[in-house]
Write a protein that holds these residues in place. Structure first.
Motif, PDB file in Angstrom:
ATOM      1  N   THR A  46      14.238  10.635   8.613  1.00  0.00           N
ATOM      2  CA  THR A  46      12.915  10.886   8.033  1.00  0.00           C
ATOM      3  C   THR A  46      12.223   9.584   7.626  1.00  0.00           C
ATOM      4  N   SER A  47      12.921   8.466   7.702  1.00  0.00           N
ATOM      5  CA  SER A  47      12.363   7.222   7.152  1.00  0.00           C
ATOM      6  C   SER A  47      11.508   6.480   8.168  1.00  0.00           C
ATOM      7  N   SER A  48      10.645   5.635   7.651  1.00  0.00           N
ATOM      8  CA  SER A  48       9.836   4.780   8.534  1.00  0.00           C
ATOM      9  C   SER A  48      10.702   3.788   9.280  1.00  0.00           C
ATOM     10  N   HIS A  49      11.842   3.411   8.680  1.00  0.00           N
ATOM     11  CA  HIS A  49      12.725   2.469   9.382  1.00  0.00           C
ATOM     12  C   HIS A  49      13.130   3.028  10.740  1.00  0.00           C
ATOM     13  N   ALA A  50      13.477   4.331  10.757  1.00  0.00           N
ATOM     14  CA  ALA A  50      13.953   4.928  12.002  1.00  0.00           C
ATOM     15  C   ALA A  50      12.857   4.919  13.078  1.00  0.00           C
ATOM     16  N   ARG A  51      11.601   4.864  12.645  1.00  0.00           N
ATOM     17  CA  ARG A  51      10.488   4.909  13.600  1.00  0.00           C
ATOM     18  C   ARG A  51       9.696   3.604  13.603  1.00  0.00           C
ATOM     19  N   ALA A  52      10.334   2.524  13.167  1.00  0.00           N
ATOM     20  CA  ALA A  52       9.597   1.272  12.944  1.00  0.00           C
ATOM     21  C   ALA A  52       8.992   0.692  14.219  1.00  0.00           C
ATOM     22  N   CYS A  76      11.930  -7.485  13.436  1.00  0.00           N
ATOM     23  CA  CYS A  76      11.957  -6.587  12.269  1.00  0.00           C
ATOM     24  C   CYS A  76      11.724  -5.134  12.648  1.00  0.00           C
ATOM     25  N   HIS A  77      10.915  -4.885  13.679  1.00  0.00           N
ATOM     26  CA  HIS A  77      10.554  -3.508  14.008  1.00  0.00           C
ATOM     27  C   HIS A  77      11.518  -2.883  15.016  1.00  0.00           C
ATOM     28  N   ALA A  78      12.234  -3.689  15.779  1.00  0.00           N
ATOM     29  CA  ALA A  78      13.179  -3.166  16.779  1.00  0.00           C
ATOM     30  C   ALA A  78      14.312  -4.168  16.953  1.00  0.00           C
ATOM     31  N   PRO A  79      15.088  -4.388  15.883  1.00  0.00           N
ATOM     32  CA  PRO A  79      16.047  -5.502  15.922  1.00  0.00           C
ATOM     33  C   PRO A  79      17.381  -5.196  16.591  1.00  0.00           C
ATOM     34  N   HIS A  80      17.410  -4.305  17.583  1.00  0.00           N
ATOM     35  CA  HIS A  80      18.706  -3.944  18.152  1.00  0.00           C
ATOM     36  C   HIS A  80      19.074  -4.742  19.366  1.00  0.00           C
ATOM     37  N   GLU A  81      20.353  -5.018  19.450  1.00  0.00           N
ATOM     38  CA  GLU A  81      20.848  -5.632  20.679  1.00  0.00           C
ATOM     39  C   GLU A  81      21.316  -4.557  21.639  1.00  0.00           C
ATOM     40  N   ALA A  82      21.796  -3.433  21.092  1.00  0.00           N
ATOM     41  CA  ALA A  82      22.280  -2.362  21.956  1.00  0.00           C
ATOM     42  C   ALA A  82      21.090  -1.716  22.669  1.00  0.00           C
ATOM     43  N   PRO A  83      21.294  -1.320  23.947  1.00  0.00           N
ATOM     44  CA  PRO A  83      20.194  -0.705  24.671  1.00  0.00           C
ATOM     45  C   PRO A  83      19.874   0.688  24.110  1.00  0.00           C
ATOM     46  N   ASP A  84      18.717   1.205  24.425  1.00  0.00           N
ATOM     47  CA  ASP A  84      18.291   2.563  24.049  1.00  0.00           C
ATOM     48  C   ASP A  84      18.185   2.772  22.543  1.00  0.00           C
ATOM     49  N   HIS A 206      18.685   7.282   1.869  1.00  0.00           N
ATOM     50  CA  HIS A 206      18.324   6.551   3.078  1.00  0.00           C
ATOM     51  C   HIS A 206      16.992   7.011   3.679  1.00  0.00           C
ATOM     52  N   GLY A 207      16.180   7.727   2.884  1.00  0.00           N
ATOM     53  CA  GLY A 207      14.826   8.052   3.334  1.00  0.00           C
ATOM     54  C   GLY A 207      13.893   6.859   3.176  1.00  0.00           C
ATOM     55  N   PHE A 208      14.304   5.857   2.387  1.00  0.00           N
ATOM     56  CA  PHE A 208      13.469   4.675   2.129  1.00  0.00           C
ATOM     57  C   PHE A 208      12.018   5.096   1.911  1.00  0.00           C
ATOM     58  N   VAL A 209      11.828   5.894   0.849  1.00  0.00           N
ATOM     59  CA  VAL A 209      10.517   6.504   0.638  1.00  0.00           C
ATOM     60  C   VAL A 209       9.468   5.420   0.434  1.00  0.00           C
ATOM     61  N   GLY A 210       8.477   5.448   1.293  1.00  0.00           N
ATOM     62  CA  GLY A 210       7.338   4.536   1.227  1.00  0.00           C
ATOM     63  C   GLY A 210       6.092   5.356   1.422  1.00  0.00           C
ATOM     64  N   PRO A 211       4.954   4.706   1.550  1.00  0.00           N
ATOM     65  CA  PRO A 211       3.699   5.449   1.667  1.00  0.00           C
ATOM     66  C   PRO A 211       3.586   6.286   2.936  1.00  0.00           C
ATOM     67  N   ASP A 212       4.427   6.012   3.935  1.00  0.00           N
ATOM     68  CA  ASP A 212       4.364   6.804   5.166  1.00  0.00           C
ATOM     69  C   ASP A 212       5.353   7.963   5.164  1.00  0.00           C
ATOM     70  N   HIS A 213       6.137   8.099   4.110  1.00  0.00           N
ATOM     71  CA  HIS A 213       7.166   9.140   4.066  1.00  0.00           C
ATOM     72  C   HIS A 213       6.572  10.443   3.533  1.00  0.00           C
ATOM     73  N   ALA A 214       7.211  11.562   3.913  1.00  0.00           N
ATOM     74  CA  ALA A 214       6.732  12.864   3.438  1.00  0.00           C
ATOM     75  C   ALA A 214       6.795  12.950   1.904  1.00  0.00           C
ATOM     76  N   ASP A 215       7.721  12.205   1.272  1.00  0.00           N
ATOM     77  CA  ASP A 215       7.832  12.230  -0.189  1.00  0.00           C
ATOM     78  C   ASP A 215       6.927  11.194  -0.864  1.00  0.00           C
TER      79      ASP A 215
END
Lengths: 385, 199
Positions: A46-52, A76-84, A206-215
């Motif tokens: 549900t967090s913005s991190h997951a959809r950064a 910062c927005h897509a810091p993965h080395e693993a594919p997909d 781990h919802g990291f509630v911010g202004p874009d979160h449902a909460d």
């Protein structure tokens, strides 16, 4: 300056051992973690991190970046080395050994068989080793990404604001306010198990509630108070003193990606007939301000050099955000009558919009109902004398 | 960063071997005294103590080539480690010195010297050694050296040097290691002790 020359030989050997240690070359997948940490994975989704790497504004802007700039975004927005993989993930934070600087996403991944956390687990697992890390739990992890020293107006400074503000002195960190039981407040943590079969312990949200979160309403409700003082009369106008106080000791209001947000005051007056008139801070049908030059704003004043608003090709003219705990007062002139009907009361609303309407429009992604509706951070009403 | 780790491992291990080989050879040498013109080349190993932004100690090796009655050119490499606030730093340096012997013909050689060097400095965060930064710094150095000739073609000596480096300052914290984005000049002092074998 502690120096121990006596340990030199040991250190030389340690250096050799470090040098010969195998390099971690496989990044772990976030899906692996979800198998055991089911609650965390569900809440994290549900967090913005997951959809950064997926917000409409981010994708529209990144599409306008050249290759080095896009690679900068991805730190910062897509810091993965693993594919997909998309967005910020479990591995990004829990395998970060440290950083090469407290800004610009300079995270350094550690050993992939280790997860860094509070190190409070009493249960062992074959899935990973557990190591305590002050980097992860003290907020420096957050600061590495939440401090952008990018080109132009691509600037974010919450970690610096926090470092210099009252919350740090009280040892209240990003984690206390953004991973605790009450979004935006250091109000302790829930107790729940880390995996379905583990004993209950301190649960970090781990919802990291911010202004874009449902909460977000719970969070934004912590942000500010506003007052209107009794007006003085002058030349057919009522002059109100309007004061906004940032009640958040953690950082400025607004903070973070100020280039993307809009925070302003809408002032309306009600006349004796019951009709409501907008004094300032009104918007048109597309959400754009009717009086951009004169309305009360807390967002950055940014000079865009092109028709299409690209933050890293713009410059910040003025930062108008309120420092943690700080107050500011403005004079607001309200006509004392409307077509002859006297003003009866005045209402001010401090509004927060997640995406700036003009920024979105210039990129060809007009505001949707969800993005466009501003949140109300604070309200104040005062009757005319 | 990983390739760098491998890079510094080699010179570091070599430098540990140099003193061992040097002393083994000295036993077989014929007795020789003084700074004889016939002795053109000497090879030695050294101990280094450096005081500056970081205090470092280490080992090194040198080759000295005598170009005339008074003038000697040294080539050296030093490998040093030290800690500050728990953060491990190690430096790997190569350089050259020009010495002018003020006392030719004596068992004692007193020589002012100047030189230049290139230094690879590597810093690890205190709690997280995986977090490293490195920098290549260029330095100038000047000072005074004293050598004493023993029998068997062996000489013992020491140097006191002032150093100035152009590079990026490295700073370590518990979980962070940072390299300053700006170039700056830093000063340091160094004492070296060496043993040379003359051919």
């Amino acid at each position: 300056m502690r120096t121990c020359i006596s340990d030199l030989v040991g250190l030389a050997l340690a250096a050799l051992v470090t040098a010969c240690a195998p390099a971690p070359d496989v990044a772990r997948a976030n899906a692996d973690c979800a198998a055991c940490h089911t609650d965390h994975a569900a809440r994290f989704a549900t967090s913005s991190h997951a959809r950064a790497s997926e917000s409409a504004l981010f994708t529209a802007l990144r599409a306008r970046a050249d290759a080095p700039t896009a690679a900068f975004c991805d730190r910062c927005h897509a810091p993965h080395e693993a594919p997909d993989e998309r967005g910020v993930g479990c591995v990004t934070c829990h395998q970060a050994a440290g950083a090469r600087g407290l800004s610009n996403g300079r995270l350094v991944p550690g050993d992939p068989s280790v997860v860094y956390g509070r190190g409070a687990s009493t249960v062992r697992t074959i899935a990973h080793e557990i190591r305590a890390s002050g980097f992860v739990t003290g907020g420096e992890l957050c600061g590495t990404c939440h401090e952008v020293d990018g080109p132009g107006a691509l600037v974010e400074t919450p970690f610096t604001e926090w470092s210099q503000g009252p919350a740090r002195a009280l040892a209240v960190t990003c984690i206390d306010c953004h991973m605790g039981r009450s979004p935006g407040r250091a109000d302790g943590f829930e107790t729940a198990p880390a995996t379905p079969t583990s004993p209950a312990h301190r649960r970090s949200d781990h919802g990291f509630v911010g202004p874009d979160h449902a909460d977000a309403p719970a969070l934004l409700g912590q942000s500010a108070v506003m007052t209107l003082d009794a007006p003085v009369e002058a030349d057919g106008a009522l002059v109100f003193a309007l004061t906004i106080t940032n009640r958040n000791p953690g950082h400025a209001l607004p903070s973070g990606a100020r280039f993307a947000r809009e925070v302003w005051v809408e002032v309306t007056a009600r006349d004796a007939t019951g009709a409501t008139h907008t004094v300032s801070g009104g918007t048109d049908a597309a959400g754009a301000p009717r009086d951009p030059e004169t309305r009360i704003e807390l967002g950055d004043r940014i000079a865009y050099h092109d028709e299409v608003r690209v933050p890293w090709r713009a410059s910040v003219l003025a930062v108008q955000a309120l420092a943690p705990g700080a107050s500011r007062t403005w004079r607001v002139n309200v006509p004392d009558r409307w077509n002859g009907a006297p003003t009866v009361s005045v209402t001010a609303r401090l509004l927060y919009r997640r995406n700036d309407a003009r920024l979105r429009a210039s990129l060809g992604i007009p505001l949707t109902a969800r993005d466009g509706a501003p949140a109300v951070l604070a309200t104040a009403t005062r009757d005319a004398p | 960063m990983r390739p760098l780790h491998r890079l510094y491992a080699l010179p570091l291990s070599l430098s540990l071997l140099v003193p061992a080989t040097a002393s083994a050879q000295s036993v077989t040498e014929a007795p020789r005294v003084g700074w004889m013109p016939s002795s053109r080349v000497s090879v030695g190993s050294r101990l280094v103590l450096r005081v500056g932004p970081y205090t470092l100690g280490g080992v090194g090796g040198q080759v000295a080539v005598r170009l005339g009655e008074r003038v000697t050119v040294d080539l050296f490499t030093d490998h040093m480690v030290g800690t500050r606030d728990g953060a491990l730093r190690h430096d790997h340096e190569v350089g050259t010195m020009l010495r002018v012997n003020l006392t030719p013909g004596s068992r004692w050689a007193v020589a002012p010297m100047v030189g230049a060097c290139a230094n690879l400095a590597v810093l690890h965060a205190a709690q997280s050694p995986d977090v490293t930064v490195s920098d290549i710094q260029f330095g100038a150095r000047a000072g005074l050296g004293v050598d004493y000739a023993l029998p068997h073609g062996i000489s013992l000596g020491g140097e006191a040097l002032a150093l100035a480096y152009l590079g990026h300052a490295l700073t370590g914290w518990a979980y962070r290691a940072e390299s300053s984005p700006d170039l700056s000049v830093t000063g340091a002092g160094q004492v070296t002790l060496h043993a040379n074998l003359h051919f």
